[in-house]
Scaffold this motif. Structure first.
Motif, PDB file in Angstrom:
ATOM      1  N   ILE A 207       5.676   1.221   2.061  1.00  0.00           N
ATOM      2  CA  ILE A 207       4.311   1.689   2.327  1.00  0.00           C
ATOM      3  C   ILE A 207       3.329   1.000   1.384  1.00  0.00           C
ATOM      4  O   ILE A 207       2.277   0.508   1.789  1.00  0.00           O
ATOM      5  N   PHE A 208       3.694   0.946   0.098  1.00  0.00           N
ATOM      6  CA  PHE A 208       2.812   0.341  -0.913  1.00  0.00           C
ATOM      7  C   PHE A 208       2.545  -1.125  -0.589  1.00  0.00           C
ATOM      8  O   PHE A 208       1.392  -1.576  -0.578  1.00  0.00           O
ATOM      9  N   ALA A 209       3.621  -1.864  -0.269  1.00  0.00           N
ATOM     10  CA  ALA A 209       3.482  -3.300  -0.011  1.00  0.00           C
ATOM     11  C   ALA A 209       2.691  -3.552   1.267  1.00  0.00           C
ATOM     12  O   ALA A 209       1.799  -4.414   1.310  1.00  0.00           O
TER      13      ALA A 209
ATOM     14  N   LEU B  48      -9.649  -2.777  -3.557  1.00  0.00           N
ATOM     15  CA  LEU B  48      -8.202  -2.940  -3.684  1.00  0.00           C
ATOM     16  C   LEU B  48      -7.666  -2.131  -4.853  1.00  0.00           C
ATOM     17  O   LEU B  48      -6.620  -1.485  -4.756  1.00  0.00           O
TER      18      LEU B  48
ATOM     19  N   LEU C 118       8.645   9.385  -5.447  1.00  0.00           N
ATOM     20  CA  LEU C 118       9.475   8.565  -6.314  1.00  0.00           C
ATOM     21  C   LEU C 118      10.099   9.414  -7.412  1.00  0.00           C
ATOM     22  O   LEU C 118      11.196   9.129  -7.887  1.00  0.00           O
TER      23      LEU C 118
ATOM     24  N   VAL D 134       8.986   4.082  -0.233  1.00  0.00           N
ATOM     25  CA  VAL D 134       7.783   4.062  -1.068  1.00  0.00           C
ATOM     26  C   VAL D 134       7.275   2.631  -1.229  1.00  0.00           C
ATOM     27  O   VAL D 134       6.086   2.347  -1.051  1.00  0.00           O
ATOM     28  N   TYR D 135       8.209   1.707  -1.521  1.00  0.00           N
ATOM     29  CA  TYR D 135       7.781   0.317  -1.702  1.00  0.00           C
ATOM     30  C   TYR D 135       7.247  -0.269  -0.402  1.00  0.00           C
ATOM     31  O   TYR D 135       6.248  -1.007  -0.404  1.00  0.00           O
TER      32      TYR D 135
ATOM     33  N   ALA E  34       0.457  -1.635   2.738  1.00  0.00           N
ATOM     34  CA  ALA E  34      -0.957  -1.283   2.580  1.00  0.00           C
ATOM     35  C   ALA E  34      -1.700  -2.318   1.741  1.00  0.00           C
ATOM     36  O   ALA E  34      -2.904  -2.509   1.896  1.00  0.00           O
ATOM     37  N   LEU E  35      -0.979  -3.015   0.840  1.00  0.00           N
ATOM     38  CA  LEU E  35      -1.652  -3.996  -0.016  1.00  0.00           C
ATOM     39  C   LEU E  35      -1.706  -5.378   0.621  1.00  0.00           C
ATOM     40  O   LEU E  35      -2.730  -6.049   0.599  1.00  0.00           O
ATOM     41  N   ILE E  36      -0.576  -5.805   1.195  1.00  0.00           N
ATOM     42  CA  ILE E  36      -0.456  -7.209   1.559  1.00  0.00           C
ATOM     43  C   ILE E  36      -1.096  -7.495   2.912  1.00  0.00           C
ATOM     44  O   ILE E  36      -1.650  -8.564   3.131  1.00  0.00           O
TER      45      ILE E  36
ATOM     46  N   PRO F  77       4.427 -11.436  -5.414  1.00  0.00           N
ATOM     47  CA  PRO F  77       3.705 -11.647  -4.146  1.00  0.00           C
ATOM     48  C   PRO F  77       2.521 -10.710  -3.981  1.00  0.00           C
ATOM     49  O   PRO F  77       1.505 -11.077  -3.389  1.00  0.00           O
ATOM     50  N   LEU F  78       2.635  -9.484  -4.548  1.00  0.00           N
ATOM     51  CA  LEU F  78       1.553  -8.514  -4.366  1.00  0.00           C
ATOM     52  C   LEU F  78       0.337  -8.838  -5.211  1.00  0.00           C
ATOM     53  O   LEU F  78      -0.799  -8.587  -4.804  1.00  0.00           O
TER      54      LEU F  78
ATOM     55  N   LEU G  12      -2.892   4.990  -3.528  1.00  0.00           N
ATOM     56  CA  LEU G  12      -1.521   4.883  -3.017  1.00  0.00           C
ATOM     57  C   LEU G  12      -0.514   5.343  -4.067  1.00  0.00           C
ATOM     58  O   LEU G  12       0.449   6.054  -3.752  1.00  0.00           O
TER      59      LEU G  12
ATOM     60  N   ILE H 237       8.926   2.124  -9.844  1.00  0.00           N
ATOM     61  CA  ILE H 237       9.937   1.849  -8.813  1.00  0.00           C
ATOM     62  C   ILE H 237      11.184   1.227  -9.445  1.00  0.00           C
ATOM     63  O   ILE H 237      12.310   1.657  -9.199  1.00  0.00           O
TER      64      ILE H 237
ATOM     65  N   PHE I 239       2.911   0.993 -11.288  1.00  0.00           N
ATOM     66  CA  PHE I 239       3.599   1.607 -10.151  1.00  0.00           C
ATOM     67  C   PHE I 239       4.932   0.908  -9.877  1.00  0.00           C
ATOM     68  O   PHE I 239       5.955   1.553  -9.635  1.00  0.00           O
TER      69      PHE I 239
ATOM     70  N   LEU J 107       2.038   8.320  -3.462  1.00  0.00           N
ATOM     71  CA  LEU J 107       3.455   8.004  -3.289  1.00  0.00           C
ATOM     72  C   LEU J 107       4.326   8.381  -4.485  1.00  0.00           C
ATOM     73  O   LEU J 107       5.524   8.559  -4.341  1.00  0.00           O
TER      74      LEU J 107
ATOM     75  N   THR K 199       7.152 -10.772  -0.084  1.00  0.00           N
ATOM     76  CA  THR K 199       7.103  -9.329  -0.298  1.00  0.00           C
ATOM     77  C   THR K 199       8.255  -8.638   0.412  1.00  0.00           C
ATOM     78  O   THR K 199       8.910  -7.757  -0.149  1.00  0.00           O
TER      79      THR K 199
ATOM     80  N   LEU L  14      -7.535   1.345  -3.858  1.00  0.00           N
ATOM     81  CA  LEU L  14      -6.416   1.527  -2.925  1.00  0.00           C
ATOM     82  C   LEU L  14      -5.098   1.655  -3.685  1.00  0.00           C
ATOM     83  O   LEU L  14      -4.273   2.537  -3.394  1.00  0.00           O
TER      84      LEU L  14
END
Lengths: 233, 235
Positions: free
Chosen positions: B146-148, A215, A230, B143-144, B150-152, A180-181, A222, A163, A159, A226, B120, A218
């Motif tokens: 929302i993604f970040a 996770l 994009l 987009v980033y 929801a994850l972090i 970080p993710l 997501l 981006i 994903f 999303l 992040t 998820l």
């Protein structure tokens, strides 16, 4: 088995083979196989990483072995999964856009990256066993966890590579966005893997495994929700 | 003075929290001593940050649904102000940790989680900085975002349960609420949270108004179409 059933199977198979999803995955694997230099480039990258670790550290103890394994997986994921979107020119995405639904396209890319990543983790597991020793007590469990880890890492990085590709950037941006993710994901994975390495009592192992699976789900949901935003220009 | 009651309320509450936080009595506890007063300044930063990031994500979703660039300006304003508050929260936390845990960076999982969260959102800023085209920048960063988020954000709540924390209420440490947060402290603590959240939104809306004016000037948008009372464009 009657002839009718057999032809029925054949028809089902033919439909599956023609479906967009399968053909997209097959196309990516075919490209990968034809441009062997990229595939073997990543394999060589895994090999030299493990070798450098061996040169610097020798054979580490089990805990360090585990940490090094997951760190190697992270860098392999950044290098191999980055290609899933970044290797194709932008014009070709416009062509795909006319052919398939965005969700199908993203899921096909995720499956392709997962297959690649599974191959790479097995290769690095072999290299680790040769160079860095073999502290595992439950090999099958560790392999299972590294498979789940491959799914997690490739889903997130696929994903993020989408981006980065849309932002006209290189793999460096993907790493900045992704580290970080995925750090918490890697921490969960290495905590889970401890069970396969040392026979210690770990309370809450199953709930941690459940968190990881949730996770992953998820990330995929997501991504599917999303990705259409994009993709459209 | 359009609907500014909450700004006045926020300023009054923060004023009360600053004065009352320094003057009103607090329980005398071993090790913590007077640093317990930092609770009034450290914790509200995180509440403000979470509220701002949540507002940012809501506007990112709104942008993806509407395609209205004003929504993007809102999302960015809230998120960037949230980043500023995360820095403040980190600074006050490290200062407090230096006095109570012995060193500013104690490898506490909540510190690590917050550091990841900050990284992040710094990455979000870098992602935005790399793109010049407004529409594209707005879409990809939404987009980033929302993604970040929801994850972090769930991970920040999961991580401390994986490793023992030095924070109150984790890893066998008594929570503040159980023993220490007596009624004297509550009297300052709750107003401080509400006040700082309101103040942070005030700061964010100032930033957003400035960006909206710049945007309007740059693109020569007809001022008849721009509704200043709502800070919004009519579609």
């Amino acid at each position: 088995m009657g002839l009718a059933t057999l032809s029925g199977y054949r028809i089902t198979f033919a439909v599956l083979a023609q479906s967009n999803f399968i053909s997209l995955v097959r196309k990516d694997l075919l490209i990968e196989w034809r441009q062997k230099h990229t595939l073997f480039g990543v394999l060589l990258y895994v090999g030299s990483t493990v070798f450098v670790v061996y040169m610097m550290n020798g054979q580490p103890d089990a805990k360090v072995w585990n940490a090094l394994f997951w760190l190697t997986q992270l860098f392999v994921a950044v290098n191999s999964v980055a290609k899933s979107f970044l290797q194709e020119p932008a014009n070709r995405f416009r062509y795909y856009y006319t052919l398939v639904r965005p969700a199908t396209f993203l899921l096909a890319k995720m499956v392709y990256s997962t297959l690649l990543m599974v191959l790479m983790s097995l290769a690095s597991l072999v290299l680790f066993s040769v160079l860095l020793g073999w502290p595992l007590v439950q090999t099958s469990l560790f392999v299972l966890i590294s498979m789940v880890g491959s799914i997690s890492l490739s889903a997130v990085f696929t994903f993020l590579s989408a981006i980065a590709a849309r932002a006209n950037q290189n793999a460096a941006l993907m790493a900045i966005l992704g580290f970080p993710l995925v750090t918490p994901l890697l921490m969960i994975l290495s905590n889970l893997a401890v069970k396969a390495i040392a026979p210690v009592y770990q309370p809450g192992w199953w709930s941690l495994a459940l968190v990881l699976l949730l996770l992953d789900a998820l990330v995929i949901v997501l991504g599917v929700v999303l990705f259409p935003f994009l993709w459209q220009e | 003075m359009r609907s500014s009651w909450w700004k006045v309320l926020g300023a009054l509450l923060v004023g009360f929290a600053v004065a009352g936080g320094l003057l009103l009595p607090v329980p005398r506890l071993h090790i913590l001593n007077e640093t317990i007063r930092n609770l009034y300044y450290h914790v509200p930063m995180w509440f403000a940050m979470m509220a701002l990031f949540t507002a940012g994500v809501i506007y990112s979703v709104k942008y993806l649904r509407s395609g209205n660039l004003a929504d993007d300006i809102y999302a960015v304003g809230f998120t960037y102000t949230g980043i500023a508050f995360s820095c403040l929260g980190m600074a006050t936390g490290m200062e407090w940790a230096k006095f109570t845990w012995g060193e500013p960076w104690s490898n506490d999982p909540k510190e690590l989680g917050t550091a990841l969260c900050m990284l992040t959102y710094f990455a979000y800023a870098i992602l935005r900085g790399g793109m010049k085209d407004e529409e594209k920048r707005a879409k990809i960063s939404a987009v980033y975002n929302i993604f970040a988020f929801a994850l972090i954000i769930p991970l920040i709540y999961i991580m401390p349960r994986m490793v023992d924390s030095l924070h109150p209420g984790n890893g066998g440490n008594p929570a503040f609420a159980k023993y220490d947060l007596d009624s004297d402290m509550r009297m300052v603590f709750y107003p401080a949270i509400i006040g700082w959240v309101l103040l942070s939104f005030w700061i964010a809306t100032l930033k957003i108004r400035l960006s909206l004016l710049t945007y309007k000037k740059e693109f020569n948008i007809d001022s008849n179409k721009f509704d200043f009372d709502k800070n919004k464009f009519d579609a």
